[in-house]
Design an enzyme around this catalytic site. Structure first.
Site, short mmCIF file in Angstrom:
data_model
loop_
_atom_site.label_atom_id
_atom_site.label_comp_id
_atom_site.label_asym_id
_atom_site.label_seq_id
_atom_site.Cartn_x
_atom_site.Cartn_y
_atom_site.Cartn_z
N GLY A 1 0.80 -1.24 0.00
CA GLY A 1 0.00 0.00 0.00
C GLY A 1 0.82 1.27 0.00
N SER B 1 1.61 -2.94 -5.06
CA SER B 1 1.69 -4.22 -4.34
C SER B 1 0.45 -5.08 -4.55
CB SER B 1 1.92 -3.98 -2.84
OG SER B 1 0.88 -3.17 -2.32
N ALA C 1 -1.64 -5.24 -7.13
CA ALA C 1 -1.66 -5.87 -8.47
C ALA C 1 -0.57 -6.94 -8.58
CB ALA C 1 -1.47 -4.80 -9.55
N ALA C 2 0.60 -6.69 -7.97
CA ALA C 2 1.68 -7.68 -8.01
C ALA C 2 1.22 -8.97 -7.34
CB ALA C 2 2.93 -7.13 -7.33
N ASP D 1 -1.63 -0.61 -13.13
CA ASP D 1 -0.89 -1.45 -12.18
C ASP D 1 -0.86 -2.90 -12.67
OD1 ASP D 1 -0.96 0.86 -10.70
OD2 ASP D 1 -1.36 -0.16 -8.81
O1 PMV Z 1 -1.90 1.88 -6.93
P1 PMV Z 1 -1.38 3.24 -6.79
O2 PMV Z 1 -1.59 3.85 -5.45
O3 PMV Z 1 0.02 3.30 -7.26
O4 PMV Z 1 -2.21 4.24 -7.77
C1 PMV Z 1 -2.53 3.88 -9.06
C2 PMV Z 1 -2.54 5.04 -9.96
C3 PMV Z 1 -3.85 5.81 -10.14
O5 PMV Z 1 -3.71 6.50 -11.38
C4 PMV Z 1 -3.99 6.82 -9.02
C5 PMV Z 1 -5.08 4.93 -10.16
C6 PMV Z 1 -5.18 4.03 -11.39
O6 PMV Z 1 -5.88 3.02 -11.31
O7 PMV Z 1 -4.58 4.35 -12.44
#
Ligand code: PMV
Length: 309
Positions: free
Chosen positions: A92, A97, A99-100, A143
């Site tokens: 977080g 993290s 998505a990984a 992600d």
């Molecule tokens: O998962 P994070 O906190 O790195 O954020 C993702 C990036 C955003 O553009 C804020 C959201 C998205 O889904 O693209």
């Protein structure tokens, strides 16, 4: 059918265009050479254990909800699996993290079922989109793209689905510092949506500026024009502040990075807290020392194509 498998998913850094990417503008990101490794085993008693750089946690309600959405496309259920996830990036913190983890578990599920490659990629994709919605709300999919491992790439959503193009980028040193406790990505995405609701014309115009930055940034990265990349990162940070996702501590850390030899610095990810990303000059340790005052520091040498761990 296999009974014990391992699989990986990669973390990510967003270099240009976070948040605007949710509204169809292009962004530039890079998969990290590291992220999540999942071990899945069929078991009579279900268990999800996540080990990360600062300790270990048993899955909470959100993780179990995401986990069940993740396993559904494979016809599997969390109750029949023992899942252990080893994270080499913090949870977080804007480093992708969730998505990984999701990609590692979904690839593991495909391996448990001995699926072929084509079937695997399609189902992994579907599964990860569903599970990411738990953490991201309205997620762009960037992600997930990074977690499947593509080095540097440009990304945008189109009517016919996500479009990603690989960028050839020379190896360079990047420094990440976790400067503040993280805010929920879904909450930050919602706060941008709320501001867009109140100020539609202004926000759309700022999103267009993000789009131009991403295009110029992609070009500067492929040309190895590192001074330009750094300058554009600083401008990107100004835009992130303008859309309301920066904070005094994030601003202070970016300023400290630039005063300590960085070519540029910005939030990476959803903001509100979490990490900043600084473009280092080779062999200059002042940056790492300065950012160490704010929190944990991670150094990466990133190039066009990072291999899957
Ligand atoms: O998962 P994070 O906190 O790195 O954020 C993702 C990036 C955003 O553009 C804020 C959201 C998205 O889904 O693209």
């Amino acid at each position: 059918m296999s009974t014990n498998v391992t699989a990986t998913g990669q973390g990510k850094l967003i270099v240009f265009g976070e948040h605007a990417v949710v509204y169809g503008r292009p962004a530039v990101a890079c998969s990290l050479p590291t992220g999540a490794r999942a071990t899945l085993q069929r078991a009579s008693r279900s268990r999800w254990l996540i080990e990360h750089p600062n300790g270990r946690i048993d899955a909470d309600a959100d993780i179990l909800k995401a986990g069940n959405l993740l396993l559904e496309p494979f016809g599997l259920c969390a109750d029949e699996l023992d899942i252990r996830i080893e994270m080499s990036i913090p949870l977080g913190a804007g480093l992708g993290s969730s998505a990984a983890m999701a990609v590692a578990v979904a690839r593991g599920a495909a391996r448990l079922l001995d699926l072929n490659e084509a079937d695997t990629e399609q189902r992994v994709s579907r599964a990860v989109v569903a599970s990411e919605s738990v953490f991201h709300g309205k997620a762009s999919g960037i992600d997930q793209q990074a977690a499947m491992g593509s080095g540097f790439f440009t990304f945008h959503k189109s009517d016919s689905g996500p479009v990603a193009e690989t960028l050839e980028v020379d190896a360079h040193r990047w420094v990440v510092a976790r400067v503040a406790p993280s805010k929920s990505t879904a909450a930050m995405v919602q706060s941008v949506a709320d501001r867009r609701e109140r100020l539609p014309g202004l926000m759309e115009s700022l999103f267009d500026d993000f789009a131009l930055l991403s295009e110029l940034g992609a070009q500067a990265l492929t040309e190895g024009a590192w001074d330009v990349v750094g300058e554009l990162m600083n401008i990107n940070q100004g835009l992130l502040n303008a859309i309301g996702v920066s904070s005094p501590i994030l601003e202070a850390a970016c300023t400290a990075a630039n005063r300590s030899g960085a070519l540029g610095a910005k939030i990476t990810g959803a903001g509100g807290g979490g990490c900043i990303l600084a473009l280092a000059q080779d062999d200059d340790d002042r940056l790492v020392d300065a950012l160490g005052e704010y929190g944990d520091v991670f150094e990466f040498t990133l190039a066009g194509r990072n291999s899957t761990t």
